[in-house]
Design an enzyme around this catalytic site. Structure first.
Site, PDB file in Angstrom:
ATOM      1  N   TYR A 115      -3.215  -0.888  10.222  1.00 54.05           N
ATOM      2  CA  TYR A 115      -3.129  -1.184   8.787  1.00 54.05           C
ATOM      3  C   TYR A 115      -1.805  -0.705   8.211  1.00 54.05           C
ATOM      4  O   TYR A 115      -1.104  -1.445   7.512  1.00 54.05           O
ATOM      5  CB  TYR A 115      -4.303  -0.511   8.066  1.00 54.05           C
ATOM      6  CG  TYR A 115      -4.298  -0.689   6.569  1.00 54.05           C
ATOM      7  CD1 TYR A 115      -4.779  -1.860   5.989  1.00 54.05           C
ATOM      8  CD2 TYR A 115      -3.817   0.307   5.723  1.00 54.05           C
ATOM      9  CE1 TYR A 115      -4.784  -2.029   4.609  1.00 54.05           C
ATOM     10  CE2 TYR A 115      -3.810   0.150   4.353  1.00 54.05           C
ATOM     11  CZ  TYR A 115      -4.297  -1.024   3.798  1.00 54.05           C
ATOM     12  OH  TYR A 115      -4.287  -1.184   2.437  1.00 54.05           O
TER      13      TYR A 115
ATOM     14  N   SER B  93       0.841  -1.198   0.000  1.00 54.75           N
ATOM     15  CA  SER B  93       0.000   0.000   0.000  1.00 54.75           C
ATOM     16  C   SER B  93       0.873   1.244   0.000  1.00 54.75           C
ATOM     17  O   SER B  93       2.023   1.227   0.478  1.00 54.75           O
ATOM     18  CB  SER B  93      -0.906   0.014   1.231  1.00 54.75           C
ATOM     19  OG  SER B  93      -1.556   1.265   1.389  1.00 54.75           O
TER      20      SER B  93
END
Length: 677
Positions: free
Chosen positions: A567, A554
């Site tokens: 996350y 990400s």
């Protein structure tokens, strides 16, 4: 004309749907009838015959070759003998009627020259058992009387058609013939009569073998060679599969298929299996797919995995030397180049059969053909002695110039053909887009997902078991990951390309994030990626084919937004795993790279699961506007979609970047704060 073709297609589909009648893509059927020539308005007699390479079970009118019957029969005037058979196949092009249709096969002359309206040529196990028996001619007379005539072995071609026409003319009472070393041919005035005659020959041969054959044609059971218990057998097969694939792929990459069919296991337990396996197959269709003979492990099932692997490597060296000797013995100046010396069938007593091909369907069909060969051997040995055609004749078929020309005409393979991709979280969102792209580029795909039903549904969309399978996996559990990788090895023979995509997220601040929140995200993404990479790496190394591991990380791995500490931390963990594994696995030719997406809203499983609503709330926009919000803050002002991530995976794992490892590719439309430094 339409009625005749419709009858031919229906008959072909019925016969071809039962593998007791013929093997996949084997045999051919035909019908003769009258049609109007649009160029003259005259009625002409045509031959409709299954074209080259088609399968009877799925034949459609487009798979038929349409020829002027008078012109095919007139080729007898220019036929120069068996040394010039290849000329006749080229001459069929001058006999075609109309445009389109399939290319005529080498067996076209057989169908044209027989003076009956309908002809079937099939490869049934029971018929080939008689055709390969040492006293097949005597057995043919004994079993069928004067209704079926023996035709000695002859390579398919125009002369074989002339031979069968002579049988049909001189034996008006006959309904067909046994072709020595090959199969059967039957005929009839109507489509129904022809089909009935074909089935009568097949079923009569099978019944005779069942009634008169020896009870144990393969001999006594060998101690230690019996089938391992089910679970142990599959575990052993998965342990052996990567190394056996390496054996089958030393010349070119192959996809595998594993079978533990009871007939295979019984054959490998019996005393006569070494003698019979060495003789190889006989029907031309068989050894084109299976090579002249299999590689047989000469150890009992009680041997250890390490003992079996060591012995397989030794046998592989011998196999390659023997195959080269076979090629050099029979090749001449006009022979095509050797196509590789690796086995296509590997037999392991107590475990089963591993078969190989350029893709899954070819590998599966090769295994089916060898099972046909086992059935043929059983029938021949039950009544007589199995006596296939000579190696010289096998070579003439295997390295036939016509077959080589057919191979050369095949289109270039797609970039990922022969590669086996294992994608986690692949039933939806980014993972599904990656699965779709890799399957479209020729890869075999394993859709690994927590939801088995959705995984199987996605696999079915991709094309079914010859293209994709769905497996259940909880990536946070080592045993579940190992089971999913083993299922991959058994389905496709190996594993080449791993995509760590499974993920989830919860948008919470530091103070709101619980220990359970933290553990869940790290278990799925950090630990899960580690477990998947670890389980796959052992197979990748054993295969000796290199490979790819791709992490879907990400933008947050290098730039953290607010309220997503768990996350972002786990994505940073994944990002560093890429660097660590690239450095460690590079010596094995395994490349490890990452993709850093951002703002993938539409089609994303994570965003649909609540992450989108939380992110929209954090940024003060409506959820349906979130995709555009992310796009507007990028340099390119373009929304990122799942297929864009799939494009990056495709390029990273393709030939263009085969010297690239340890890199992260941003797919975020340009987020300056996340530029890699």
């Amino acid at each position: 004309m339409t009625e005749t073709v419709d009858q031919l297609i229906a008959r072909s589909n019925r016969l071809g749907s039962d593998r007791a009648n013929t093997n996949f893509a084997g045999g051919n059927t035909s019908a003769k009838g009258i049609a109007t020539d649009p160029a003259s308005g005259d009625d002409v007699e045509l031959l409709w015959v299954k074209g080259s390479g088609g399968d009877l079970g799925t034949l459609t009118p487009a798979g038929l070759a349409s020829l002027r019957l008078d012109r095919v029969r007139a080729l007898e005037n220019v036929y120069r003998g068996v040394a010039h058979e290849d000329e006749m196949v080229a001459a069929f092009d001058y006999c075609l009627f109309g445009r389109g249709g399939a290319s005529p096969s080498i067996d076209t002359s057989m169908h044209a020259l027989v003076e009956k309206a309908h002809v079937d040529h099939l490869h049934p196990d029971s018929g080939i058992a008689i055709a390969t028996a040492a006293d097949g001619e005597r057995l043919t007379s004994q079993i069928f009387g004067d209704r079926v005539v023996w035709v000695p072995w002859r390579r398919p071609g125009f002369q074989l058609g002339l031979d069968i026409r002579e049988v049909q003319r001189t034996h008006p009472e006959a309904v067909g013939c046994i072709l020595g070393g090959h199969g059967i041919t039957a005929w009839g005035e109507t489509s129904d009569e022809c089909e009935a005659n074909s089935l009568w020959i097949i079923q009569t041969a099978a019944a005779y073998i069942a009634e008169h054959g020896r009870a144990e044609p393969f001999g006594a059971r060998l101690p230690g060679y019996g089938a391992l218990p089910d679970a142990e057998r599959r575990e052993r097969a998965a342990a052996l599969a990567p190394s056996i694939r390496a054996i089958a792929s030393s010349d070119r990459r192959m996809v595998g298929h594993y079978s533990d069919d009871p007939a295979v296991l019984d054959f490998l337990e019996r005393a006569e299996h070494p003698r019979l396996a060495a003789l190889g197959t006989s029907c031309p269709d068989h050894f084109l797919r299976t090579k002249v003979a299999p590689l047989l492990l000469d150890l009992p099932a009680t041997a250890s995995v390490s003992e079996q692997l060591d012995r397989l490597d030794e046998l592989h060296e011998t196999y390659r030397a023997d195959y080269r000797a076979y090629y050099e013995t029979y090749a001449d100046a006009d022979s095509p180049a050797i196509r590789g010396a690796d086995p296509l069938i590997v037999l392991v007593p107590g475990v089963g059969m591993f078969s190989y091909g350029a893709d899954k369907q070819t590998a599966r069909v090769a295994g089916e053909f060898y099972l046909n060969a086992i059935n043929v051997m059983r029938g021949a040995e039950a009544l007589s002695t199995y006596a296939p055609i000579s190696d010289a004749e096998k070579f003439r078929i295997e390295y036939w110039a016509l077959e080589e020309a057919k191979l050369q005409r095949m289109p270039a393979a797609p970039s990922h053909r022969g590669r086996i991709a294992f994608i986690t979280g692949a039933a939806s969102g980014i993972g599904k887009a990656i699965a779709q792209r890799l399957a479209a580029e020729g890869a075999c795909v394993v859709v690994a997902d927590l939801d088995l039903d959705k995984a199987r549904a996605t696999a079915a969309e991709l094309g079914g078991p010859d293209v994709a399978i769905g497996v259940a996996v909880d990536v946070s559990r080592a045993s579940a990951v190992r089971a999913a990788v083993d299922e991959t090895l058994l389905a496709f023979g190996g594993i080449d390309l791993i995509v760590n995509n499974a993920g989830l997220s919860m948008a919470k601040s530091l103070l709101e994030t619980t220990e359970a929140d933290w553990d869940l995200q790290h278990d799925v993404m950090s630990k899960g990626s580690f477990l998947v990479s670890q389980a796959a790496a052992s197979a990748l190394i054993a295969q000796r084919l290199g490979g790819d591991i791709v992490y879907i990380s990400s933008k947050n791995s290098v730039f953290a937004g607010p309220n997503n500490v768990a996350y972002s931390a786990t994505k940073a963990d994944q990002s560093h795993q890429v660097r660590l594994l690239a450095a460690e696995l590079g010596e094995h030719g395994i490349r490890v790279n990452g993709v850093n997406p951002d703002g993938v809203v539409r089609g994303s499983g994570i965003f649909a699961g609540g992450w989108g609503a939380d992110r929209a709330k954090t940024y003060g926009v409506e959820e349906q506007e979130l995709g555009q919000f992310y796009a507007n803050r990028t340099i390119l002002k373009r929304e990122v979609l799942p297929e864009h991530i799939a494009n990056a995976v495709f390029v990273l794992t393709g030939p263009e970047l085969d010297h690239t490892t340890g890199v992260h590719i941003p797919v975020d439309s340009g987020v300056a704060a996340a530029f890699l430094r």
